[in-house]
Design a protein around this motif. Structure first.
Motif, PDB file in Angstrom:
ATOM      1  N   GLU A 230     127.717  10.070  33.090  1.00 28.62           N
ATOM      2  CA  GLU A 230     127.563   9.410  34.390  1.00 28.62           C
ATOM      3  C   GLU A 230     126.143   9.608  34.900  1.00 28.62           C
ATOM      4  OE1 GLU A 230     129.889   9.279  38.726  1.00 28.62           O
ATOM      5  OE2 GLU A 230     129.965  11.073  37.470  1.00 28.62           O
ATOM      6  N   THR A 246     126.661   5.642  41.385  1.00 28.52           N
ATOM      7  CA  THR A 246     126.651   6.089  40.000  1.00 28.52           C
ATOM      8  C   THR A 246     127.300   5.048  39.095  1.00 28.52           C
ATOM      9  OG1 THR A 246     128.818   7.197  39.944  1.00 28.52           O
ATOM     10  CG2 THR A 246     126.959   8.428  40.884  1.00 28.52           C
ATOM     11  N   SER A 248     129.810   5.381  37.367  1.00 27.80           N
ATOM     12  CA  SER A 248     131.267   5.474  37.436  1.00 27.80           C
ATOM     13  C   SER A 248     131.826   4.936  38.743  1.00 27.80           C
ATOM     14  CB  SER A 248     131.713   6.936  37.252  1.00 27.80           C
ATOM     15  OG  SER A 248     131.330   7.420  35.976  1.00 27.80           O
ATOM     16  N   ARG A 250     130.971   6.014  41.840  1.00 24.41           N
ATOM     17  CA  ARG A 250     131.001   7.005  42.924  1.00 24.41           C
ATOM     18  C   ARG A 250     129.804   6.790  43.840  1.00 24.41           C
ATOM     19  NH1 ARG A 250     131.214  12.548  39.745  1.00 24.41           N
ATOM     20  NH2 ARG A 250     131.461  13.436  41.845  1.00 24.41           N
ATOM     21  N   THR A 251     129.999   7.071  45.137  1.00 31.43           N
ATOM     22  CA  THR A 251     128.975   6.810  46.139  1.00 31.43           C
ATOM     23  C   THR A 251     128.539   8.111  46.794  1.00 31.43           C
ATOM     24  OG1 THR A 251     130.044   4.684  46.581  1.00 31.43           O
ATOM     25  CG2 THR A 251     128.351   5.395  48.123  1.00 31.43           C
ATOM     26  N   GLU A 336     128.643  13.467  47.943  1.00 30.48           N
ATOM     27  CA  GLU A 336     129.583  12.376  47.747  1.00 30.48           C
ATOM     28  C   GLU A 336     130.311  12.076  49.049  1.00 30.48           C
ATOM     29  OE1 GLU A 336     133.045  10.897  44.603  1.00 30.48           O
ATOM     30  OE2 GLU A 336     132.410  13.007  44.629  1.00 30.48           O
ATOM     31  N   ARG A 341     136.055   8.495  47.530  1.00 33.63           N
ATOM     32  CA  ARG A 341     136.311   9.149  46.252  1.00 33.63           C
ATOM     33  C   ARG A 341     137.362   8.417  45.430  1.00 33.63           C
ATOM     34  NH1 ARG A 341     136.115  15.383  48.502  1.00 33.63           N
ATOM     35  NH2 ARG A 341     133.829  15.564  48.492  1.00 33.63           N
ATOM     36  N   SER A 342     138.272   7.714  46.080  1.00 35.01           N
ATOM     37  CA  SER A 342     139.305   6.977  45.353  1.00 35.01           C
ATOM     38  C   SER A 342     138.962   5.499  45.201  1.00 35.01           C
ATOM     39  CB  SER A 342     140.651   7.119  46.070  1.00 35.01           C
ATOM     40  OG  SER A 342     140.569   6.604  47.389  1.00 35.01           O
ATOM     41  N   ARG A 344     136.435   2.668  43.538  1.00 33.73           N
ATOM     42  CA  ARG A 344     135.391   2.394  42.543  1.00 33.73           C
ATOM     43  C   ARG A 344     134.436   1.361  43.128  1.00 33.73           C
ATOM     44  NH1 ARG A 344     134.553   3.195  37.093  1.00 33.73           N
ATOM     45  NH2 ARG A 344     133.189   1.669  36.100  1.00 33.73           N
TER      46      ARG A 344
END
Length: 580
Positions: A230, A246, A248, A250-251, A336, A341-342, A344
């Protein structure tokens, strides 16, 4: 088939015939490329620029006054073909010599003009702030310039772009008032000061890591570890905060200054920063002002009197007070965003005090300042602060394909499919439209419900390959913090033989000639950018450049594929050649 059909446009920009609606064309004569036989049914394809000449108000080598800049006659800059020398073109204010290095400070460049210090180069990215500029050349090195960078007129004799980050293979830049953020191809994020006196000569040739002064670059780390493979792939900077995305989905967010969470734009409150006197980290909170003092903006008549001292109402915790947030070492850790987190995330954008995240299924979440309705949350939220990412609602069966933001404006590119398989695209805008930035022919200070931007929404053209109508969508959108917008329409992908150009539209704030039409009046409807007043509309092209140089003047590559990209800075507009 019909070709070379001449259309005459109205004064207020690009009138186009299609089955869905009429949009406006800029005042110009244009030549339309090859179109399908269905033209008789009212489906018209965009044309391409017939003339290969681009005009400008050229400045002499010793230009020092605004009068000289304004009085020169237009001259030919270049022909758009592979044998041409690459020319970067700009217009708007020359505040702090961001556009022209040797012209008089503050002189306006009223029409598209060649920027000589970027002649012959293709860039990876460009970032222009109010008083300083930065770019990444073909080698991936970062250069900075402007009076804000050099420290004022005392350094007027040393205005050439200075290399401040070398050998890091940088691909993207974001700029704030005090910092420049650089993203490398391998996913590292570096921070460089926007002040020349805080960049050492040693740092220019090879950064000295480990020094605690402001003489080096800082590499950001993430508070939460990234998984194997990642990496960070995108950045978006507001006035005092930075968003990072990222691979993947993620923010992350970074507090750039102590004002980074004034309206909840970080999406969290708790942070930790390195101690200036030890190896320990200092934990603290950045609390939105609306949470600390809900009556901060109320009148004295309705404001509830508080028995607490004024210090108790400060949004910064005691542990962080008194620290110098102007240093690039003040905060070096990305955090983050818990609420995402949940989710995308596929795309991010940042306004001055607001944040946006687009999920991979076309939904948009927004949070931060909402005093101009820039979050697009309609009338469901009445306050000026939203601390939790909240969904922006679009019409049924509509998905968002991209988000762009700047200042107190936000734009959402959407698409909708009907039962026939035909896709229609719309551009919606919300926020501060006092300078016409909404593009809906209305000047308003607050627009909470996303409004349809005229002339760039609902456009269709016939596709011979697909045998049906296909949308003409916005290829790129650049939103300036001062309220003007540059929109590139994708009129090249289906242009056919002889085509290849993309239309460039502009609207919004024009107080500093940033729309390039030779006037100062702001424009509330998208109109074509023209090469000179009354001339043909400006088209963006791609080609294989015979030669590409770096900013040291050395040849980097030959027969390299490049394309023209439009960028809206603070009071400035630039069209530069970017490596594809």
């Amino acid at each position: 088939m019909l070709s070379h059909t001449v259309l005459r446009a109205s004064r207020r920009g690009l009138r186009k015939v299609h089955t869905a609606a009429r949009a406006r064309l800029g005042r110009a004569e244009v030549t339309v490329g090859t179109v399908a036989a269905t033209l008789a049914l009212g489906v018209t394809a965009y044309g391409v620029l017939t003339s290969s000449e681009i005009y400008n108000d050229a400045e002499s080598a010793n230009t020092k006054t605004e009068t000289t800049l304004r009085s020169l006659e237009p001259t030919t800059v270049t022909n758009v073909d592979g044998n041409s020398v690459l020319q970067t073109v700009g217009w708007g204010t020359n505040r702090s010599n961001v556009l022209s290095l040797d012209a008089a400070e503050g002189a306006d460049i009223v029409v598209p003009t060649s920027l000589r210090f970027l002649e012959g180069v293709a860039l990876r990215d460009l970032a222009l702030h109010g008083h300083h500029g930065a770019c990444v050349d073909a080698r991936g090195d970062v250069y900075q310039w402007g009076l804000g960078f050099f420290g004022g007129n005392d350094h007027a004799g040393n205005q050439r772009p200075t290399r401040t980050l070398k050998g890091k293979n940088i691909i993207k830049l974001q700029a704030t008032d005090s910092r420049v953020f650089a993203l490398s191809s391998s996913g590292q994020v570096y921070v460089v000061s926007a002040k020349h006196n805080k960049v050492s000569s040693a740092g220019i040739s090879g950064w000295l890591w480990g020094e605690r002064g402001d003489s080096d670059a800082v590499e950001l780390e993430t508070a939460q570890k990234l998984v194997w493979g990642e990496k960070i792939v995108d950045l978006a900077a507001g006035r005092d905060h930075l968003l990072a995305l990222t691979s993947s989905g993620r923010t992350f967010a970074l507090p750039v200054t102590l004002k980074a969470n004034s309206h909840g734009q970080l999406g969290f409150r708790k942070i930790d920063i390195p101690s200036p006197s030890s190896k320990e980290r200092i934990a603290g909170e950045l609390t939105p002002l609306a949470v600390v003092d809900p009556y901060a903006n109320a009148s004295r008549f309705s404001r509830r009197l508080s028995t607490s001292s004024s210090d108790d109402l400060r949004p910064v915790s005691e542990s962080l007070r008194g620290l110098d947030d102007s240093s690039i070492h003040w905060s070096n850790r990305l955090f983050e965003i818990p609420a995402l987190r949940s989710v995308r995330v596929a795309g991010i954008a940042a306004g001055a005090r607001s944040s946006y995240a687009r999920s991979d299924n076309g939904r948009v979440l927004a949070w931060g300042a909402n005093d101009h309705g820039q979050l697009g949350l309609r009338n469901t939220v009445l306050g000026d602060t939203v601390t939790v990412p909240t969904e922006v609602v679009f019409p049924h069966d509509t998905s968002c394909t991209s988000v762009a933001a700047g200042g107190d404006l936000a734009f959402f590119s959407t698409e909708k499919r009907d039962g026939t398989g035909i896709v229609t695209t719309e551009l919606y805008a919300c926020g501060d439209g006092r300078y016409g930035g909404l593009g809906n022919a209305i000047f308003t200070s607050a627009q909470a419900t996303p409004a349809r931007t005229r002339a760039v929404s609902g456009l269709l053209e016939y596709s011979e390959a697909n045998g049906n109508l296909q949308p003409i969508s916005a290829r790129a959108l650049s939103v300036s913090a001062d309220g003007h917008i540059l929109c590139t329409l994708d009129t090249r992908s289906r242009a056919g033989p002889g085509g290849g150009g993309m239309d460039l539209l502009a609207w919004g704030n024009n107080y500093e000639h940033q729309l390039g039409n030779g006037k100062r009046a702001s424009v509330a409807v998208p109109e074509s950018v023209v090469a000179k007043p009354g001339g043909a509309r400006y088209m963006l092209h791609e080609m294989k450049a015979r030669e590409v140089r770096d900013l040291q003047g050395k040849v980097w590559g030959r027969y390299v594929k490049v394309e023209q990209v439009a960028y809206a800075g603070m009071g400035t507009s630039v069209v530069y050649w970017k490596l594809v």
